[in-house]
Structures are given as structure tokens and as C-alpha cells.
Scaffold this active site. Structure first.
Site, short mmCIF file in Angstrom:
data_model
loop_
_atom_site.label_atom_id
_atom_site.label_comp_id
_atom_site.label_asym_id
_atom_site.label_seq_id
_atom_site.Cartn_x
_atom_site.Cartn_y
_atom_site.Cartn_z
N PHE A 375 -157.23 -63.50 -3.23
CA PHE A 375 -156.58 -64.78 -3.50
C PHE A 375 -155.96 -64.88 -4.89
CE2 PHE A 375 -160.64 -65.60 -1.08
CZ PHE A 375 -160.07 -65.37 0.16
N CYS A 376 -155.46 -63.76 -5.40
CA CYS A 376 -154.86 -63.71 -6.75
C CYS A 376 -155.81 -64.31 -7.79
CB CYS A 376 -153.51 -64.42 -6.77
SG CYS A 376 -152.24 -63.56 -5.81
N ALA A 377 -157.09 -64.03 -7.60
CA ALA A 377 -158.13 -64.45 -8.56
C ALA A 377 -159.20 -63.37 -8.56
CB ALA A 377 -158.71 -65.80 -8.17
#
Length: 455
Positions: A375-377
């Protein structure tokens, strides 16, 4: 809030009409089903109101600010009124600027380019990459993931107390996690930042679509968000807040619109006088339709009433969390614990399942769209999954074949346009997949888990 109270409250607000609510998709097992869009945290569907407003304006589209014709003047008024509508939506101060950008990522990169010399940036490892990565020209202090809201505040206070108190500093924090949905103590973090002479920017990409965001009430210096998460997916975003750093910085892009006056020098060069307003960072022809769509969404959410929207979303959150808790193999990811307030974003893993395999089966066999991956985290998800936050992994790409363990998670997210039926179908699908397994064979293709149709 109890389930009964939440169920009663949700009756005051039915789902807002969104595009795609009647779209059908094919199932790999045969037939079609109405698509259940449960990936709002990535991009929310356009509100019907937004689409209607954009469609009504489209024939009158014209270039803004410099045209003498009627359509150009109309478009200019619409563009600048959109700026005012956003300022009202965010509760901006009188001297704040509203800059239209392409996205939250673009907004935070703009602010990063406007940092004064010697600025120190403080950011938690829990941030989305949009707010974790832009600060390449500053000295950055990355803070470990806190396990309570109070720990977040004390961690920040401790870090700020150790810095040079005379240099500029900026704190960047999310309002609601794009992984866990948990709300962060923004007002308290803002107070801590200001007490130590620092400024604070709020990444409201996941907060603004679900809760009211007031620059004044939260006492933040800037706020950034994206239209495509606010039911206005037309490639636009916002950076709103204090004007001084923005007015003193070099333009984010050099070109027409950002320049007030350009003259040739006798030595053959040029001298440029740049605008000091928001136009300074809006060079080129702006995305008028995107700005208008954001303004339309802001008005639609305000008119619908956030109290009603929040109450109904709490009902859906409770339904999802209760349903997932009935499946022992499911582990919901959380930083602050089960009682933490949150928006409609929930990530989880399933024992014995590769997360990408599970998400692929939800889509192919049930017509349910969720998201799987990091999740781009990346550092946050790694921390929540118990692996080292520096472990490498691609955003959204599976790391194991179907049936094998992966270090990814599954995210279900929803909002103002989500009907109860979508949530109920999702919960039935989770229980059936865990109990019975997938009904189809899957394989990895180009980094994604997909149904195997070769047989």
C-alpha cells in the site's frame, strides 16, 4: 458506539450516488455480478453530483486567466471560485493560500521544494510514501511507529527537543492511516510542533473524504489531499496553508502563469518577476475540470453532512470488523488497538493464504475489488506484519506463489458511496474462501496473481 446505535444512526444517511454503482463484471466461475468497489483508499468513485457538475460545465470549458472571450472569463471565475470553495471546506485562515496540484504526492513535493534553507523534517515511519519520501533536500529524522496516540506525541516531543531550536523545522503527519484507517492525534501533534518552534503539514488524503478537516481547528500550517480520494478523480490535488514559505520559494515549475513579468536584459538573458500568490506554483494551463470537480465534491460532502456520513461509516466499520473477528484465521492490522477511532480502511492477513491469491479470488470469484500488497507504506506494513521495516518488497506485487506465505496484506476500504450489500458480500466471501478454499486455480503473471485460464 454499539452496533444497535450505529445501525440506528446510519438510517439518517443513505449511500451517496456514485458512478459505477450498477456496473457488472464477469466471474471466472461463470455469469456476472454487480461490482463491489471496496478499494476507496486507492481511488474513490466519482460522486454522481461531481460527474453531473463537470458534464454541465464541459461545453463551456476555456483557458483561464488570460482570455478575453466569454468562455475564458467564465472558466476563470469557476477556477477561482473553486479555490474559495476548497478554502471554505478546509476552514482556512484569511491569509492562507490554496494551491491546486496534481495529487497529495505533488502537493507534498511542492512543499518540500519550498522548505527554507536548513529546514529539519520530522516524519514517522508510518507515513504513506507520498509524505515519507519527498524531503530529499532536508535533514530528515524518521521516527519509529508509535503504539498509542500518546506515544506518538511524546515521541515527537522528544525528537523536537533534541534539535537546534533556532533553525526551521517541519513535522509531516497523516490524519488517517492508509493501511489501518486509524486516526492520528493531529491537534496534539500540532501543539507539540508549535511548542518547539516547528511547523506541521497534514496529509489528509485519507482523512478528508471521511471526516471534516479544519486548518483552524486542528491548528496545522498546511494540509494536502487528492481529488481522486475525495470522489473527484480528475487528476487534481490541493496544498493549502501558510503563504510565507510558498511565496519566498522558487516557483515549483517555471513557466507561464507563474511569472508576472519577463524582460530581456542587454546581455541577452532574461529577468523574471514571479507571482507571490498561489499562481507562483501553478505554472502552465491548470486542470480546471479537476479543480472544479474537487470543489463540487467539497460542496456535496458538506451538504450531505459529515455527522451523518461519519455515523453511517461507523456502522460499516463495525460490521466489517465484527465479521472479520468471526474468522479465527484473519488477523486485522492495527497500531493503536481495537478501540482506536478509524475511517473505513481495514487491512488484514489470512493464515495459510498468500494475500495476493486471496485478493485475486475475491475479484475473480465474487466480483469484489480490494487491494493487496504494501500500500505504498512499506515500513509501516513491515512493522505491522512483524518483519523488519527495511525488508524490501514491491508496492502491490506478490512475493510468493498462490498458497505460499507472503509479506503482503489485504486492504478493504469503503466510504460515502458504499452500500451495505457490498460489505455483506465481502464478509460472506472471506468466510467461504477460508472455509472452502478457492474454486479456481491461480498463477502469478507479470507480478500479479491471476486466474489460470490455460486449462
Amino acid at each position: 458506539m454499539s452496533v444497535s446505535t450505529a445501525a440506528a444512526d446510519q438510517s439518517v444517511c443513505t449511500p451517496l450516488p456514485v458512478l459505477g454503482r450498477d456496473v457488472t463484471v464477469p466471474l471466472v466461475t461463470g455469469g456476472e455480478v454487480t461490482y463491489a468497489a471496496l478499494d476507496y483508499a486507492a481511488s474513490a468513485p466519482a460522486l454522481q453530483r461531481v460527474w453531473d457538475d463537470v458534464a454541465a460545465y464541459a461545453p463551456y470549458y476555456g483557458s483561464v486567466h488570460r482570455g478575453a472571450g466569454y468562455l475564458s472569463q467564465l472558466s476563470t471565475d469557476l477556477f477561482e471560485n473553486a479555490r474559495k470553495a476548497v478554502a471554505d471546506f478546509l476552514g482556512c485562515r484569511e491569509d492562507d493560500q490554496v494551491v491546486f496540484t496534481r495529487s497529495t504526492t505533488d502537493s507534498l513535493n511542492l512543499l518540500a521544494a519550498a522548505l527554507p534553507a536548513g529546514c529539519r523534517v520530522f516524519v514517522f515511519e508510518t507515513e504513506h510514501h507520498a509524505s515519507l519520501l519527498p524531503w530529499t533536500n532536508a535533514q530528515v529524522t524518521y521516527l519509529d511507529a508509535p503504539r498509542t496516540p500518546d506515544e506518538a506525541v511524546t515521541t515527537l516531543e522528544r525528537a523536537l527537543a533534541e534539535r537546534d531550536p533556532y533553525g526551521p523545522a517541519l513535522v509531516c503527519v497523516t490524519g488517517a492511516s492508509n493501511v489501518t484507517g486509524e486516526l492520528w492525534p493531529v491537534r496534539e501533534l500540532a501543539a507539540a510542533a508549535h511548542a518547539h518552534g516547528a511547523r506541521i503539514v497534514l496529509d489528509a488524503a485519507q482523512l478528508a473524504p471521511h471526516h471534516p478537516v479544519s486548518v483552524r481547528d486542528l491548528d496545522v500550517d498546511w494540509v494536502a489531499f487528492s481529488g481522486h480520494k475525495l470522489y473527484a478523480p480528475f487528476g487534481s490535488g490541493v496544498l493549502a496553508g501558510r503563504a510565507d514559505w510558498l511565496s519566498e520559494a522558487e516557483p515549483y515549475l517555471a513557466g507561464g502563469g507563474a511569472s508576472r513579468r519577463v524582460t530581456r536584459r542587454q546581455d541577452g538573458g532574461v529577468d523574471v518577476e514571479w507571482h507571490e500568490t498561489a499562481a507562483r506554483h501553478e505554472a502552465g494551463s491548470p486542470n480546471v475540470i479537476g479543480a472544479y470537480a474537487i470543489a463540487s465534491a467539497c460542496k456535496a460532502l458538506t451538504e450531505a453532512g459529515f455527522d451523518s456520513l461519519v455515523a453511517r461509516e461507523r456502522h460499516l466499520i463495525e460490521k466489517v470488523r465484527t465479521g472479520l473477528a468471526e474468522v479465527p484465521e484473519v488477523r486485522v492490522l492495527s497500531l493503536f488497538g481495537d478501540d482506536a477511532p478509524r475511517v473505513g480502511v481495514i487491512s488484514f492477513v489470512v493464515d495459510g493464504w498468500n494475500s495476493s491469491h486471496f485478493a485475486a479470488a475475491l475479484s475473480a470469484e465474487y466480483g469484489i475489488g480490494v487491494r493487496d500488497g504494501l500500500f505504498c507504506a512499506h515500513p509501516l506494513v513491515r512493522t505491522l506484519l512483524g518483519s523488519h521495516p527495511q525488508t524490501q518488497g514491491e508496492c502491490g506485487a506478490p512475493e510468493a506463489a498462490p498458497g505460499e506465505k507472503s509479506l503482503n496484506a489485504i486492504r478493504v476500504s469503503f466510504g460515502a458511496g458504499t452500500p451495505d450489500e457490498h460489505v455483506e458480500r465481502f464478509l460472506r466471501a472471506v468466510k467461504e474462501l477460508v472455509r472452502d478454499g478457492a474454486r479456481w486455480n491461480y498463477r502469478t503473471e507479470d507480478g500479479r496473481c491471476v486466474p489460470d485460464t490455460s486449462a
